[in-house]
Motif scaffolding. Structure first.
Motif, PDB file in Angstrom:
ATOM      1  N   SER A   8      54.096  24.395  43.403  1.00  0.00           N
ATOM      2  CA  SER A   8      53.048  25.316  42.967  1.00  0.00           C
ATOM      3  C   SER A   8      51.716  24.590  42.846  1.00  0.00           C
ATOM      4  CB  SER A   8      53.420  25.924  41.609  1.00  0.00           C
ATOM      5  OG  SER A   8      52.575  27.021  41.333  1.00  0.00           O
ATOM      6  N   ILE A   9      50.687  25.190  43.395  1.00  0.00           N
ATOM      7  CA  ILE A   9      49.323  24.712  43.140  1.00  0.00           C
ATOM      8  C   ILE A   9      48.810  25.488  41.927  1.00  0.00           C
ATOM      9  CG2 ILE A   9      46.957  24.632  43.996  1.00  0.00           C
ATOM     10  CD1 ILE A   9      48.138  24.494  46.833  1.00  0.00           C
ATOM     11  N   ALA A  10      48.296  24.757  40.951  1.00  0.00           N
ATOM     12  CA  ALA A  10      47.697  25.399  39.768  1.00  0.00           C
ATOM     13  C   ALA A  10      46.197  25.135  39.811  1.00  0.00           C
ATOM     14  CB  ALA A  10      48.319  24.845  38.492  1.00  0.00           C
ATOM     15  N   PRO A  11      45.435  26.077  40.386  1.00  0.00           N
ATOM     16  CA  PRO A  11      43.999  25.836  40.482  1.00  0.00           C
ATOM     17  C   PRO A  11      43.312  25.984  39.127  1.00  0.00           C
ATOM     18  CG  PRO A  11      44.717  27.559  42.041  1.00  0.00           C
ATOM     19  CD  PRO A  11      45.815  27.339  41.044  1.00  0.00           C
ATOM     20  N   GLY A  12      42.257  25.204  38.966  1.00  0.00           N
ATOM     21  CA  GLY A  12      41.277  25.479  37.923  1.00  0.00           C
ATOM     22  C   GLY A  12      40.302  26.512  38.462  1.00  0.00           C
ATOM     23  N   PRO A  13      39.191  26.751  37.751  1.00  0.00           N
ATOM     24  CA  PRO A  13      38.288  27.831  38.157  1.00  0.00           C
ATOM     25  C   PRO A  13      37.551  27.567  39.466  1.00  0.00           C
ATOM     26  CG  PRO A  13      37.316  26.505  36.405  1.00  0.00           C
ATOM     27  CD  PRO A  13      38.724  26.023  36.557  1.00  0.00           C
ATOM     28  N   VAL A  14      37.555  28.575  40.314  1.00  0.00           N
ATOM     29  CA  VAL A  14      36.808  28.550  41.580  1.00  0.00           C
ATOM     30  C   VAL A  14      36.113  29.907  41.682  1.00  0.00           C
ATOM     31  CG1 VAL A  14      36.937  28.264  44.074  1.00  0.00           C
ATOM     32  CG2 VAL A  14      38.664  27.155  42.620  1.00  0.00           C
ATOM     33  N   LYS A  15      34.823  29.899  41.969  1.00  0.00           N
ATOM     34  CA  LYS A  15      34.063  31.152  41.966  1.00  0.00           C
ATOM     35  C   LYS A  15      34.327  32.010  43.203  1.00  0.00           C
ATOM     36  CE  LYS A  15      30.246  29.995  38.943  1.00  0.00           C
ATOM     37  NZ  LYS A  15      28.788  29.915  38.791  1.00  0.00           N
ATOM     38  N   THR A  16      35.506  32.569  43.265  1.00  0.00           N
ATOM     39  CA  THR A  16      35.848  33.532  44.313  1.00  0.00           C
ATOM     40  C   THR A  16      35.515  34.939  43.803  1.00  0.00           C
ATOM     41  OG1 THR A  16      38.022  33.789  43.366  1.00  0.00           O
ATOM     42  CG2 THR A  16      37.784  32.098  45.072  1.00  0.00           C
ATOM     43  N   GLU A  17      35.758  35.930  44.644  1.00  0.00           N
ATOM     44  CA  GLU A  17      35.513  37.314  44.192  1.00  0.00           C
ATOM     45  C   GLU A  17      36.418  37.679  43.020  1.00  0.00           C
ATOM     46  OE1 GLU A  17      34.745  40.310  47.239  1.00  0.00           O
ATOM     47  OE2 GLU A  17      34.524  38.638  48.632  1.00  0.00           O
ATOM     48  N   LEU A  18      37.663  37.195  43.062  1.00  0.00           N
ATOM     49  CA  LEU A  18      38.584  37.443  41.936  1.00  0.00           C
ATOM     50  C   LEU A  18      37.994  36.877  40.638  1.00  0.00           C
ATOM     51  CD1 LEU A  18      42.400  36.895  41.746  1.00  0.00           C
ATOM     52  CD2 LEU A  18      40.958  35.377  40.409  1.00  0.00           C
ATOM     53  N   TRP A  19      37.510  35.654  40.699  1.00  0.00           N
ATOM     54  CA  TRP A  19      36.994  34.981  39.496  1.00  0.00           C
ATOM     55  C   TRP A  19      35.742  35.685  38.984  1.00  0.00           C
ATOM     56  CZ3 TRP A  19      32.881  32.388  37.327  1.00  0.00           C
ATOM     57  CH2 TRP A  19      33.166  31.523  36.263  1.00  0.00           C
ATOM     58  N   LEU A  20      34.852  36.059  39.900  1.00  0.00           N
ATOM     59  CA  LEU A  20      33.592  36.691  39.490  1.00  0.00           C
ATOM     60  C   LEU A  20      33.851  38.072  38.886  1.00  0.00           C
ATOM     61  CD1 LEU A  20      31.426  35.516  42.507  1.00  0.00           C
ATOM     62  CD2 LEU A  20      31.126  34.829  40.115  1.00  0.00           C
ATOM     63  N   ALA A  21      34.826  38.804  39.441  1.00  0.00           N
ATOM     64  CA  ALA A  21      35.141  40.124  38.892  1.00  0.00           C
ATOM     65  C   ALA A  21      35.771  40.007  37.506  1.00  0.00           C
ATOM     66  CB  ALA A  21      36.078  40.873  39.839  1.00  0.00           C
ATOM     67  N   ALA A  22      36.565  38.964  37.311  1.00  0.00           N
ATOM     68  CA  ALA A  22      37.257  38.790  36.025  1.00  0.00           C
ATOM     69  C   ALA A  22      36.336  38.190  34.963  1.00  0.00           C
ATOM     70  CB  ALA A  22      38.485  37.892  36.213  1.00  0.00           C
ATOM     71  N   ASN A  23      35.230  37.609  35.401  1.00  0.00           N
ATOM     72  CA  ASN A  23      34.297  36.946  34.478  1.00  0.00           C
ATOM     73  C   ASN A  23      32.889  37.493  34.669  1.00  0.00           C
ATOM     74  OD1 ASN A  23      36.019  34.692  33.223  1.00  0.00           O
ATOM     75  ND2 ASN A  23      36.376  34.409  35.416  1.00  0.00           N
ATOM     76  N   PRO A  24      32.659  38.727  34.196  1.00  0.00           N
ATOM     77  CA  PRO A  24      31.342  39.332  34.412  1.00  0.00           C
ATOM     78  C   PRO A  24      30.210  38.512  33.776  1.00  0.00           C
ATOM     79  CG  PRO A  24      32.769  40.785  33.101  1.00  0.00           C
ATOM     80  CD  PRO A  24      33.608  39.644  33.553  1.00  0.00           C
ATOM     81  N   ASP A  25      30.499  37.827  32.664  1.00  0.00           N
ATOM     82  CA  ASP A  25      29.503  36.912  32.105  1.00  0.00           C
ATOM     83  C   ASP A  25      29.770  35.529  32.713  1.00  0.00           C
ATOM     84  OD1 ASP A  25      27.800  35.290  30.675  1.00  0.00           O
ATOM     85  OD2 ASP A  25      28.174  36.300  28.755  1.00  0.00           O
TER      86      ASP A  25
END
Ligand SMILES: NC(=O)c1ccc[n+]([C@@H]2O[C@H](COP(=O)([O-])OP(=O)(O)OC[C@H]3O[C@@H](n4cnc5c(N)ncnc54)[C@H](O)[C@@H]3O)[C@@H](O)[C@H]2O)c1
Length: 260
Positions: free
Chosen positions: A184-201
């Protein structure tokens, strides 16, 4: 001799239409692999295939829903029909629906379980059945640092990613004796569309992470694709049941007072 290190390998990247999966598709193709770009979104998958082909690589788009067993069975059987085998199954399809645990609805809870956990289970099981027959294969699941540490608003998402880590370890004991690895790869934060949608701020989310990332930056999709390449390559032949944090040091870090 070719310096392409996945030459002629048959690879399937589920959720390959954008984000981390897309970067992995491009990396695999550059390394000489045949890439099945599987995604719920036809336009995204075809877009990735078009770019790979324009760069001289080999790829096909497959539209599928990772939560549906017949779709995953068709994906694996059509890959084997067309190419004779399946060497790598990398499972990137995922959803992130963040919010306070006290407000989490049954729908939000179930949707993440369906895509992140059931989807991973179906892809891993169905690919492994084929790989066991071949006596070789690499399965790469995608969990998260949030399956290992807590994060504000991330209870339901993190729970699914913890389950992906457990699935990876449990399955490794059963399939590794047949020459099939699962990591398993456990990524830290990467600014993908998923990340930006989940983190509006975006700013608050970024600084919330950076406090605990000693390398001082968020990830890039290529950081994750590099790990997905390594786990697919011959160099990872004796690695199985492993969780590879690709996170700039986030998981390793506790208190940071800056006094050295
Ligand atoms: N971006 C991050 O910071 C981060 C951090 C840790 C873990 N992850 C995990 O990495 C994986 C990829 O994330 P991303 O940021 O690239 O996301 P993304 O939203 O950019 O890409 C996900 C892709 O999966 C596809 N997909 C979604 N549901 C699907 C389904 N039911 N069937 C088939 N395809 C489906 C989407 O169409 C999309 O192309 C996810 O599992 C995510 O949880 C991401």
């Amino acid at each position: 001799m070719s310096d392409q290190r996945l030459l002629d390998r048959v690879t399937v990247v589920v959720g390959g239409g954008r984000g981390l999966g897309k970067a992995t598709c491009h990396r695999y193709a550059r390394e000489g692999a045949i890439v099945m770009v599987a995604d719920l979104d036809k336009d995204l998958a075809e877009g990735v295939v078009g770019k790979i082909e324009a760069a001289g690589g080999r790829a096909s788009a497959v539209v599928m829903d990772v939560t549906k067993r017949p779709d995953v069975e068709d994906l694996v059987s059509s890959t084997v029909n067309d190419h004779g085998r399946i060497d790598v199954m990398a499972i990137f399809a995922g959803v992130a629906l963040f919010g306070p645990a006290m407000d989490c609805t049954d729908e939000v809870w179930q949707r993440q379980l369906d895509v992140n956990v059931t989807g991973t289970f179906l892809c891993a099981q169905i690919a492994a059945r084929q790989m066991i027959k071949q006596k070789s294969g690499r399965i790469i699941t995608v969990s998260s640092v949030m399956g290992q540490r807590s994060g504000d608003r991330r209870m339901s998402y993190g729970t699914t990613k913890g389950a992906v880590i457990a699935l990876t370890k449990h399955m490794s004991g059963e399939i590794s004796p047949h020459g099939v690895t699962i990591n398993s790869i456990a990524p830290g934060p990467v600014k993908t569309e998923l990340w930006l949608a989940a983190n509006p701020d975006e700013e608050a989310a970024e600084s919330g992470y950076l406090t605990n990332i000693p390398m001082g930056r968020l990830g890039q999709p290529e950081d994750i694709a590099n790990a997905a390449f390594m786990l697919a390559s011959d160099d990872a032949a004796w690695i199985t049941g492993h969780v590879l944090n690709v996170d700039g040091g986030f998981i390793a870090t506790g208190v940071r007072d800056g006094i050295f």
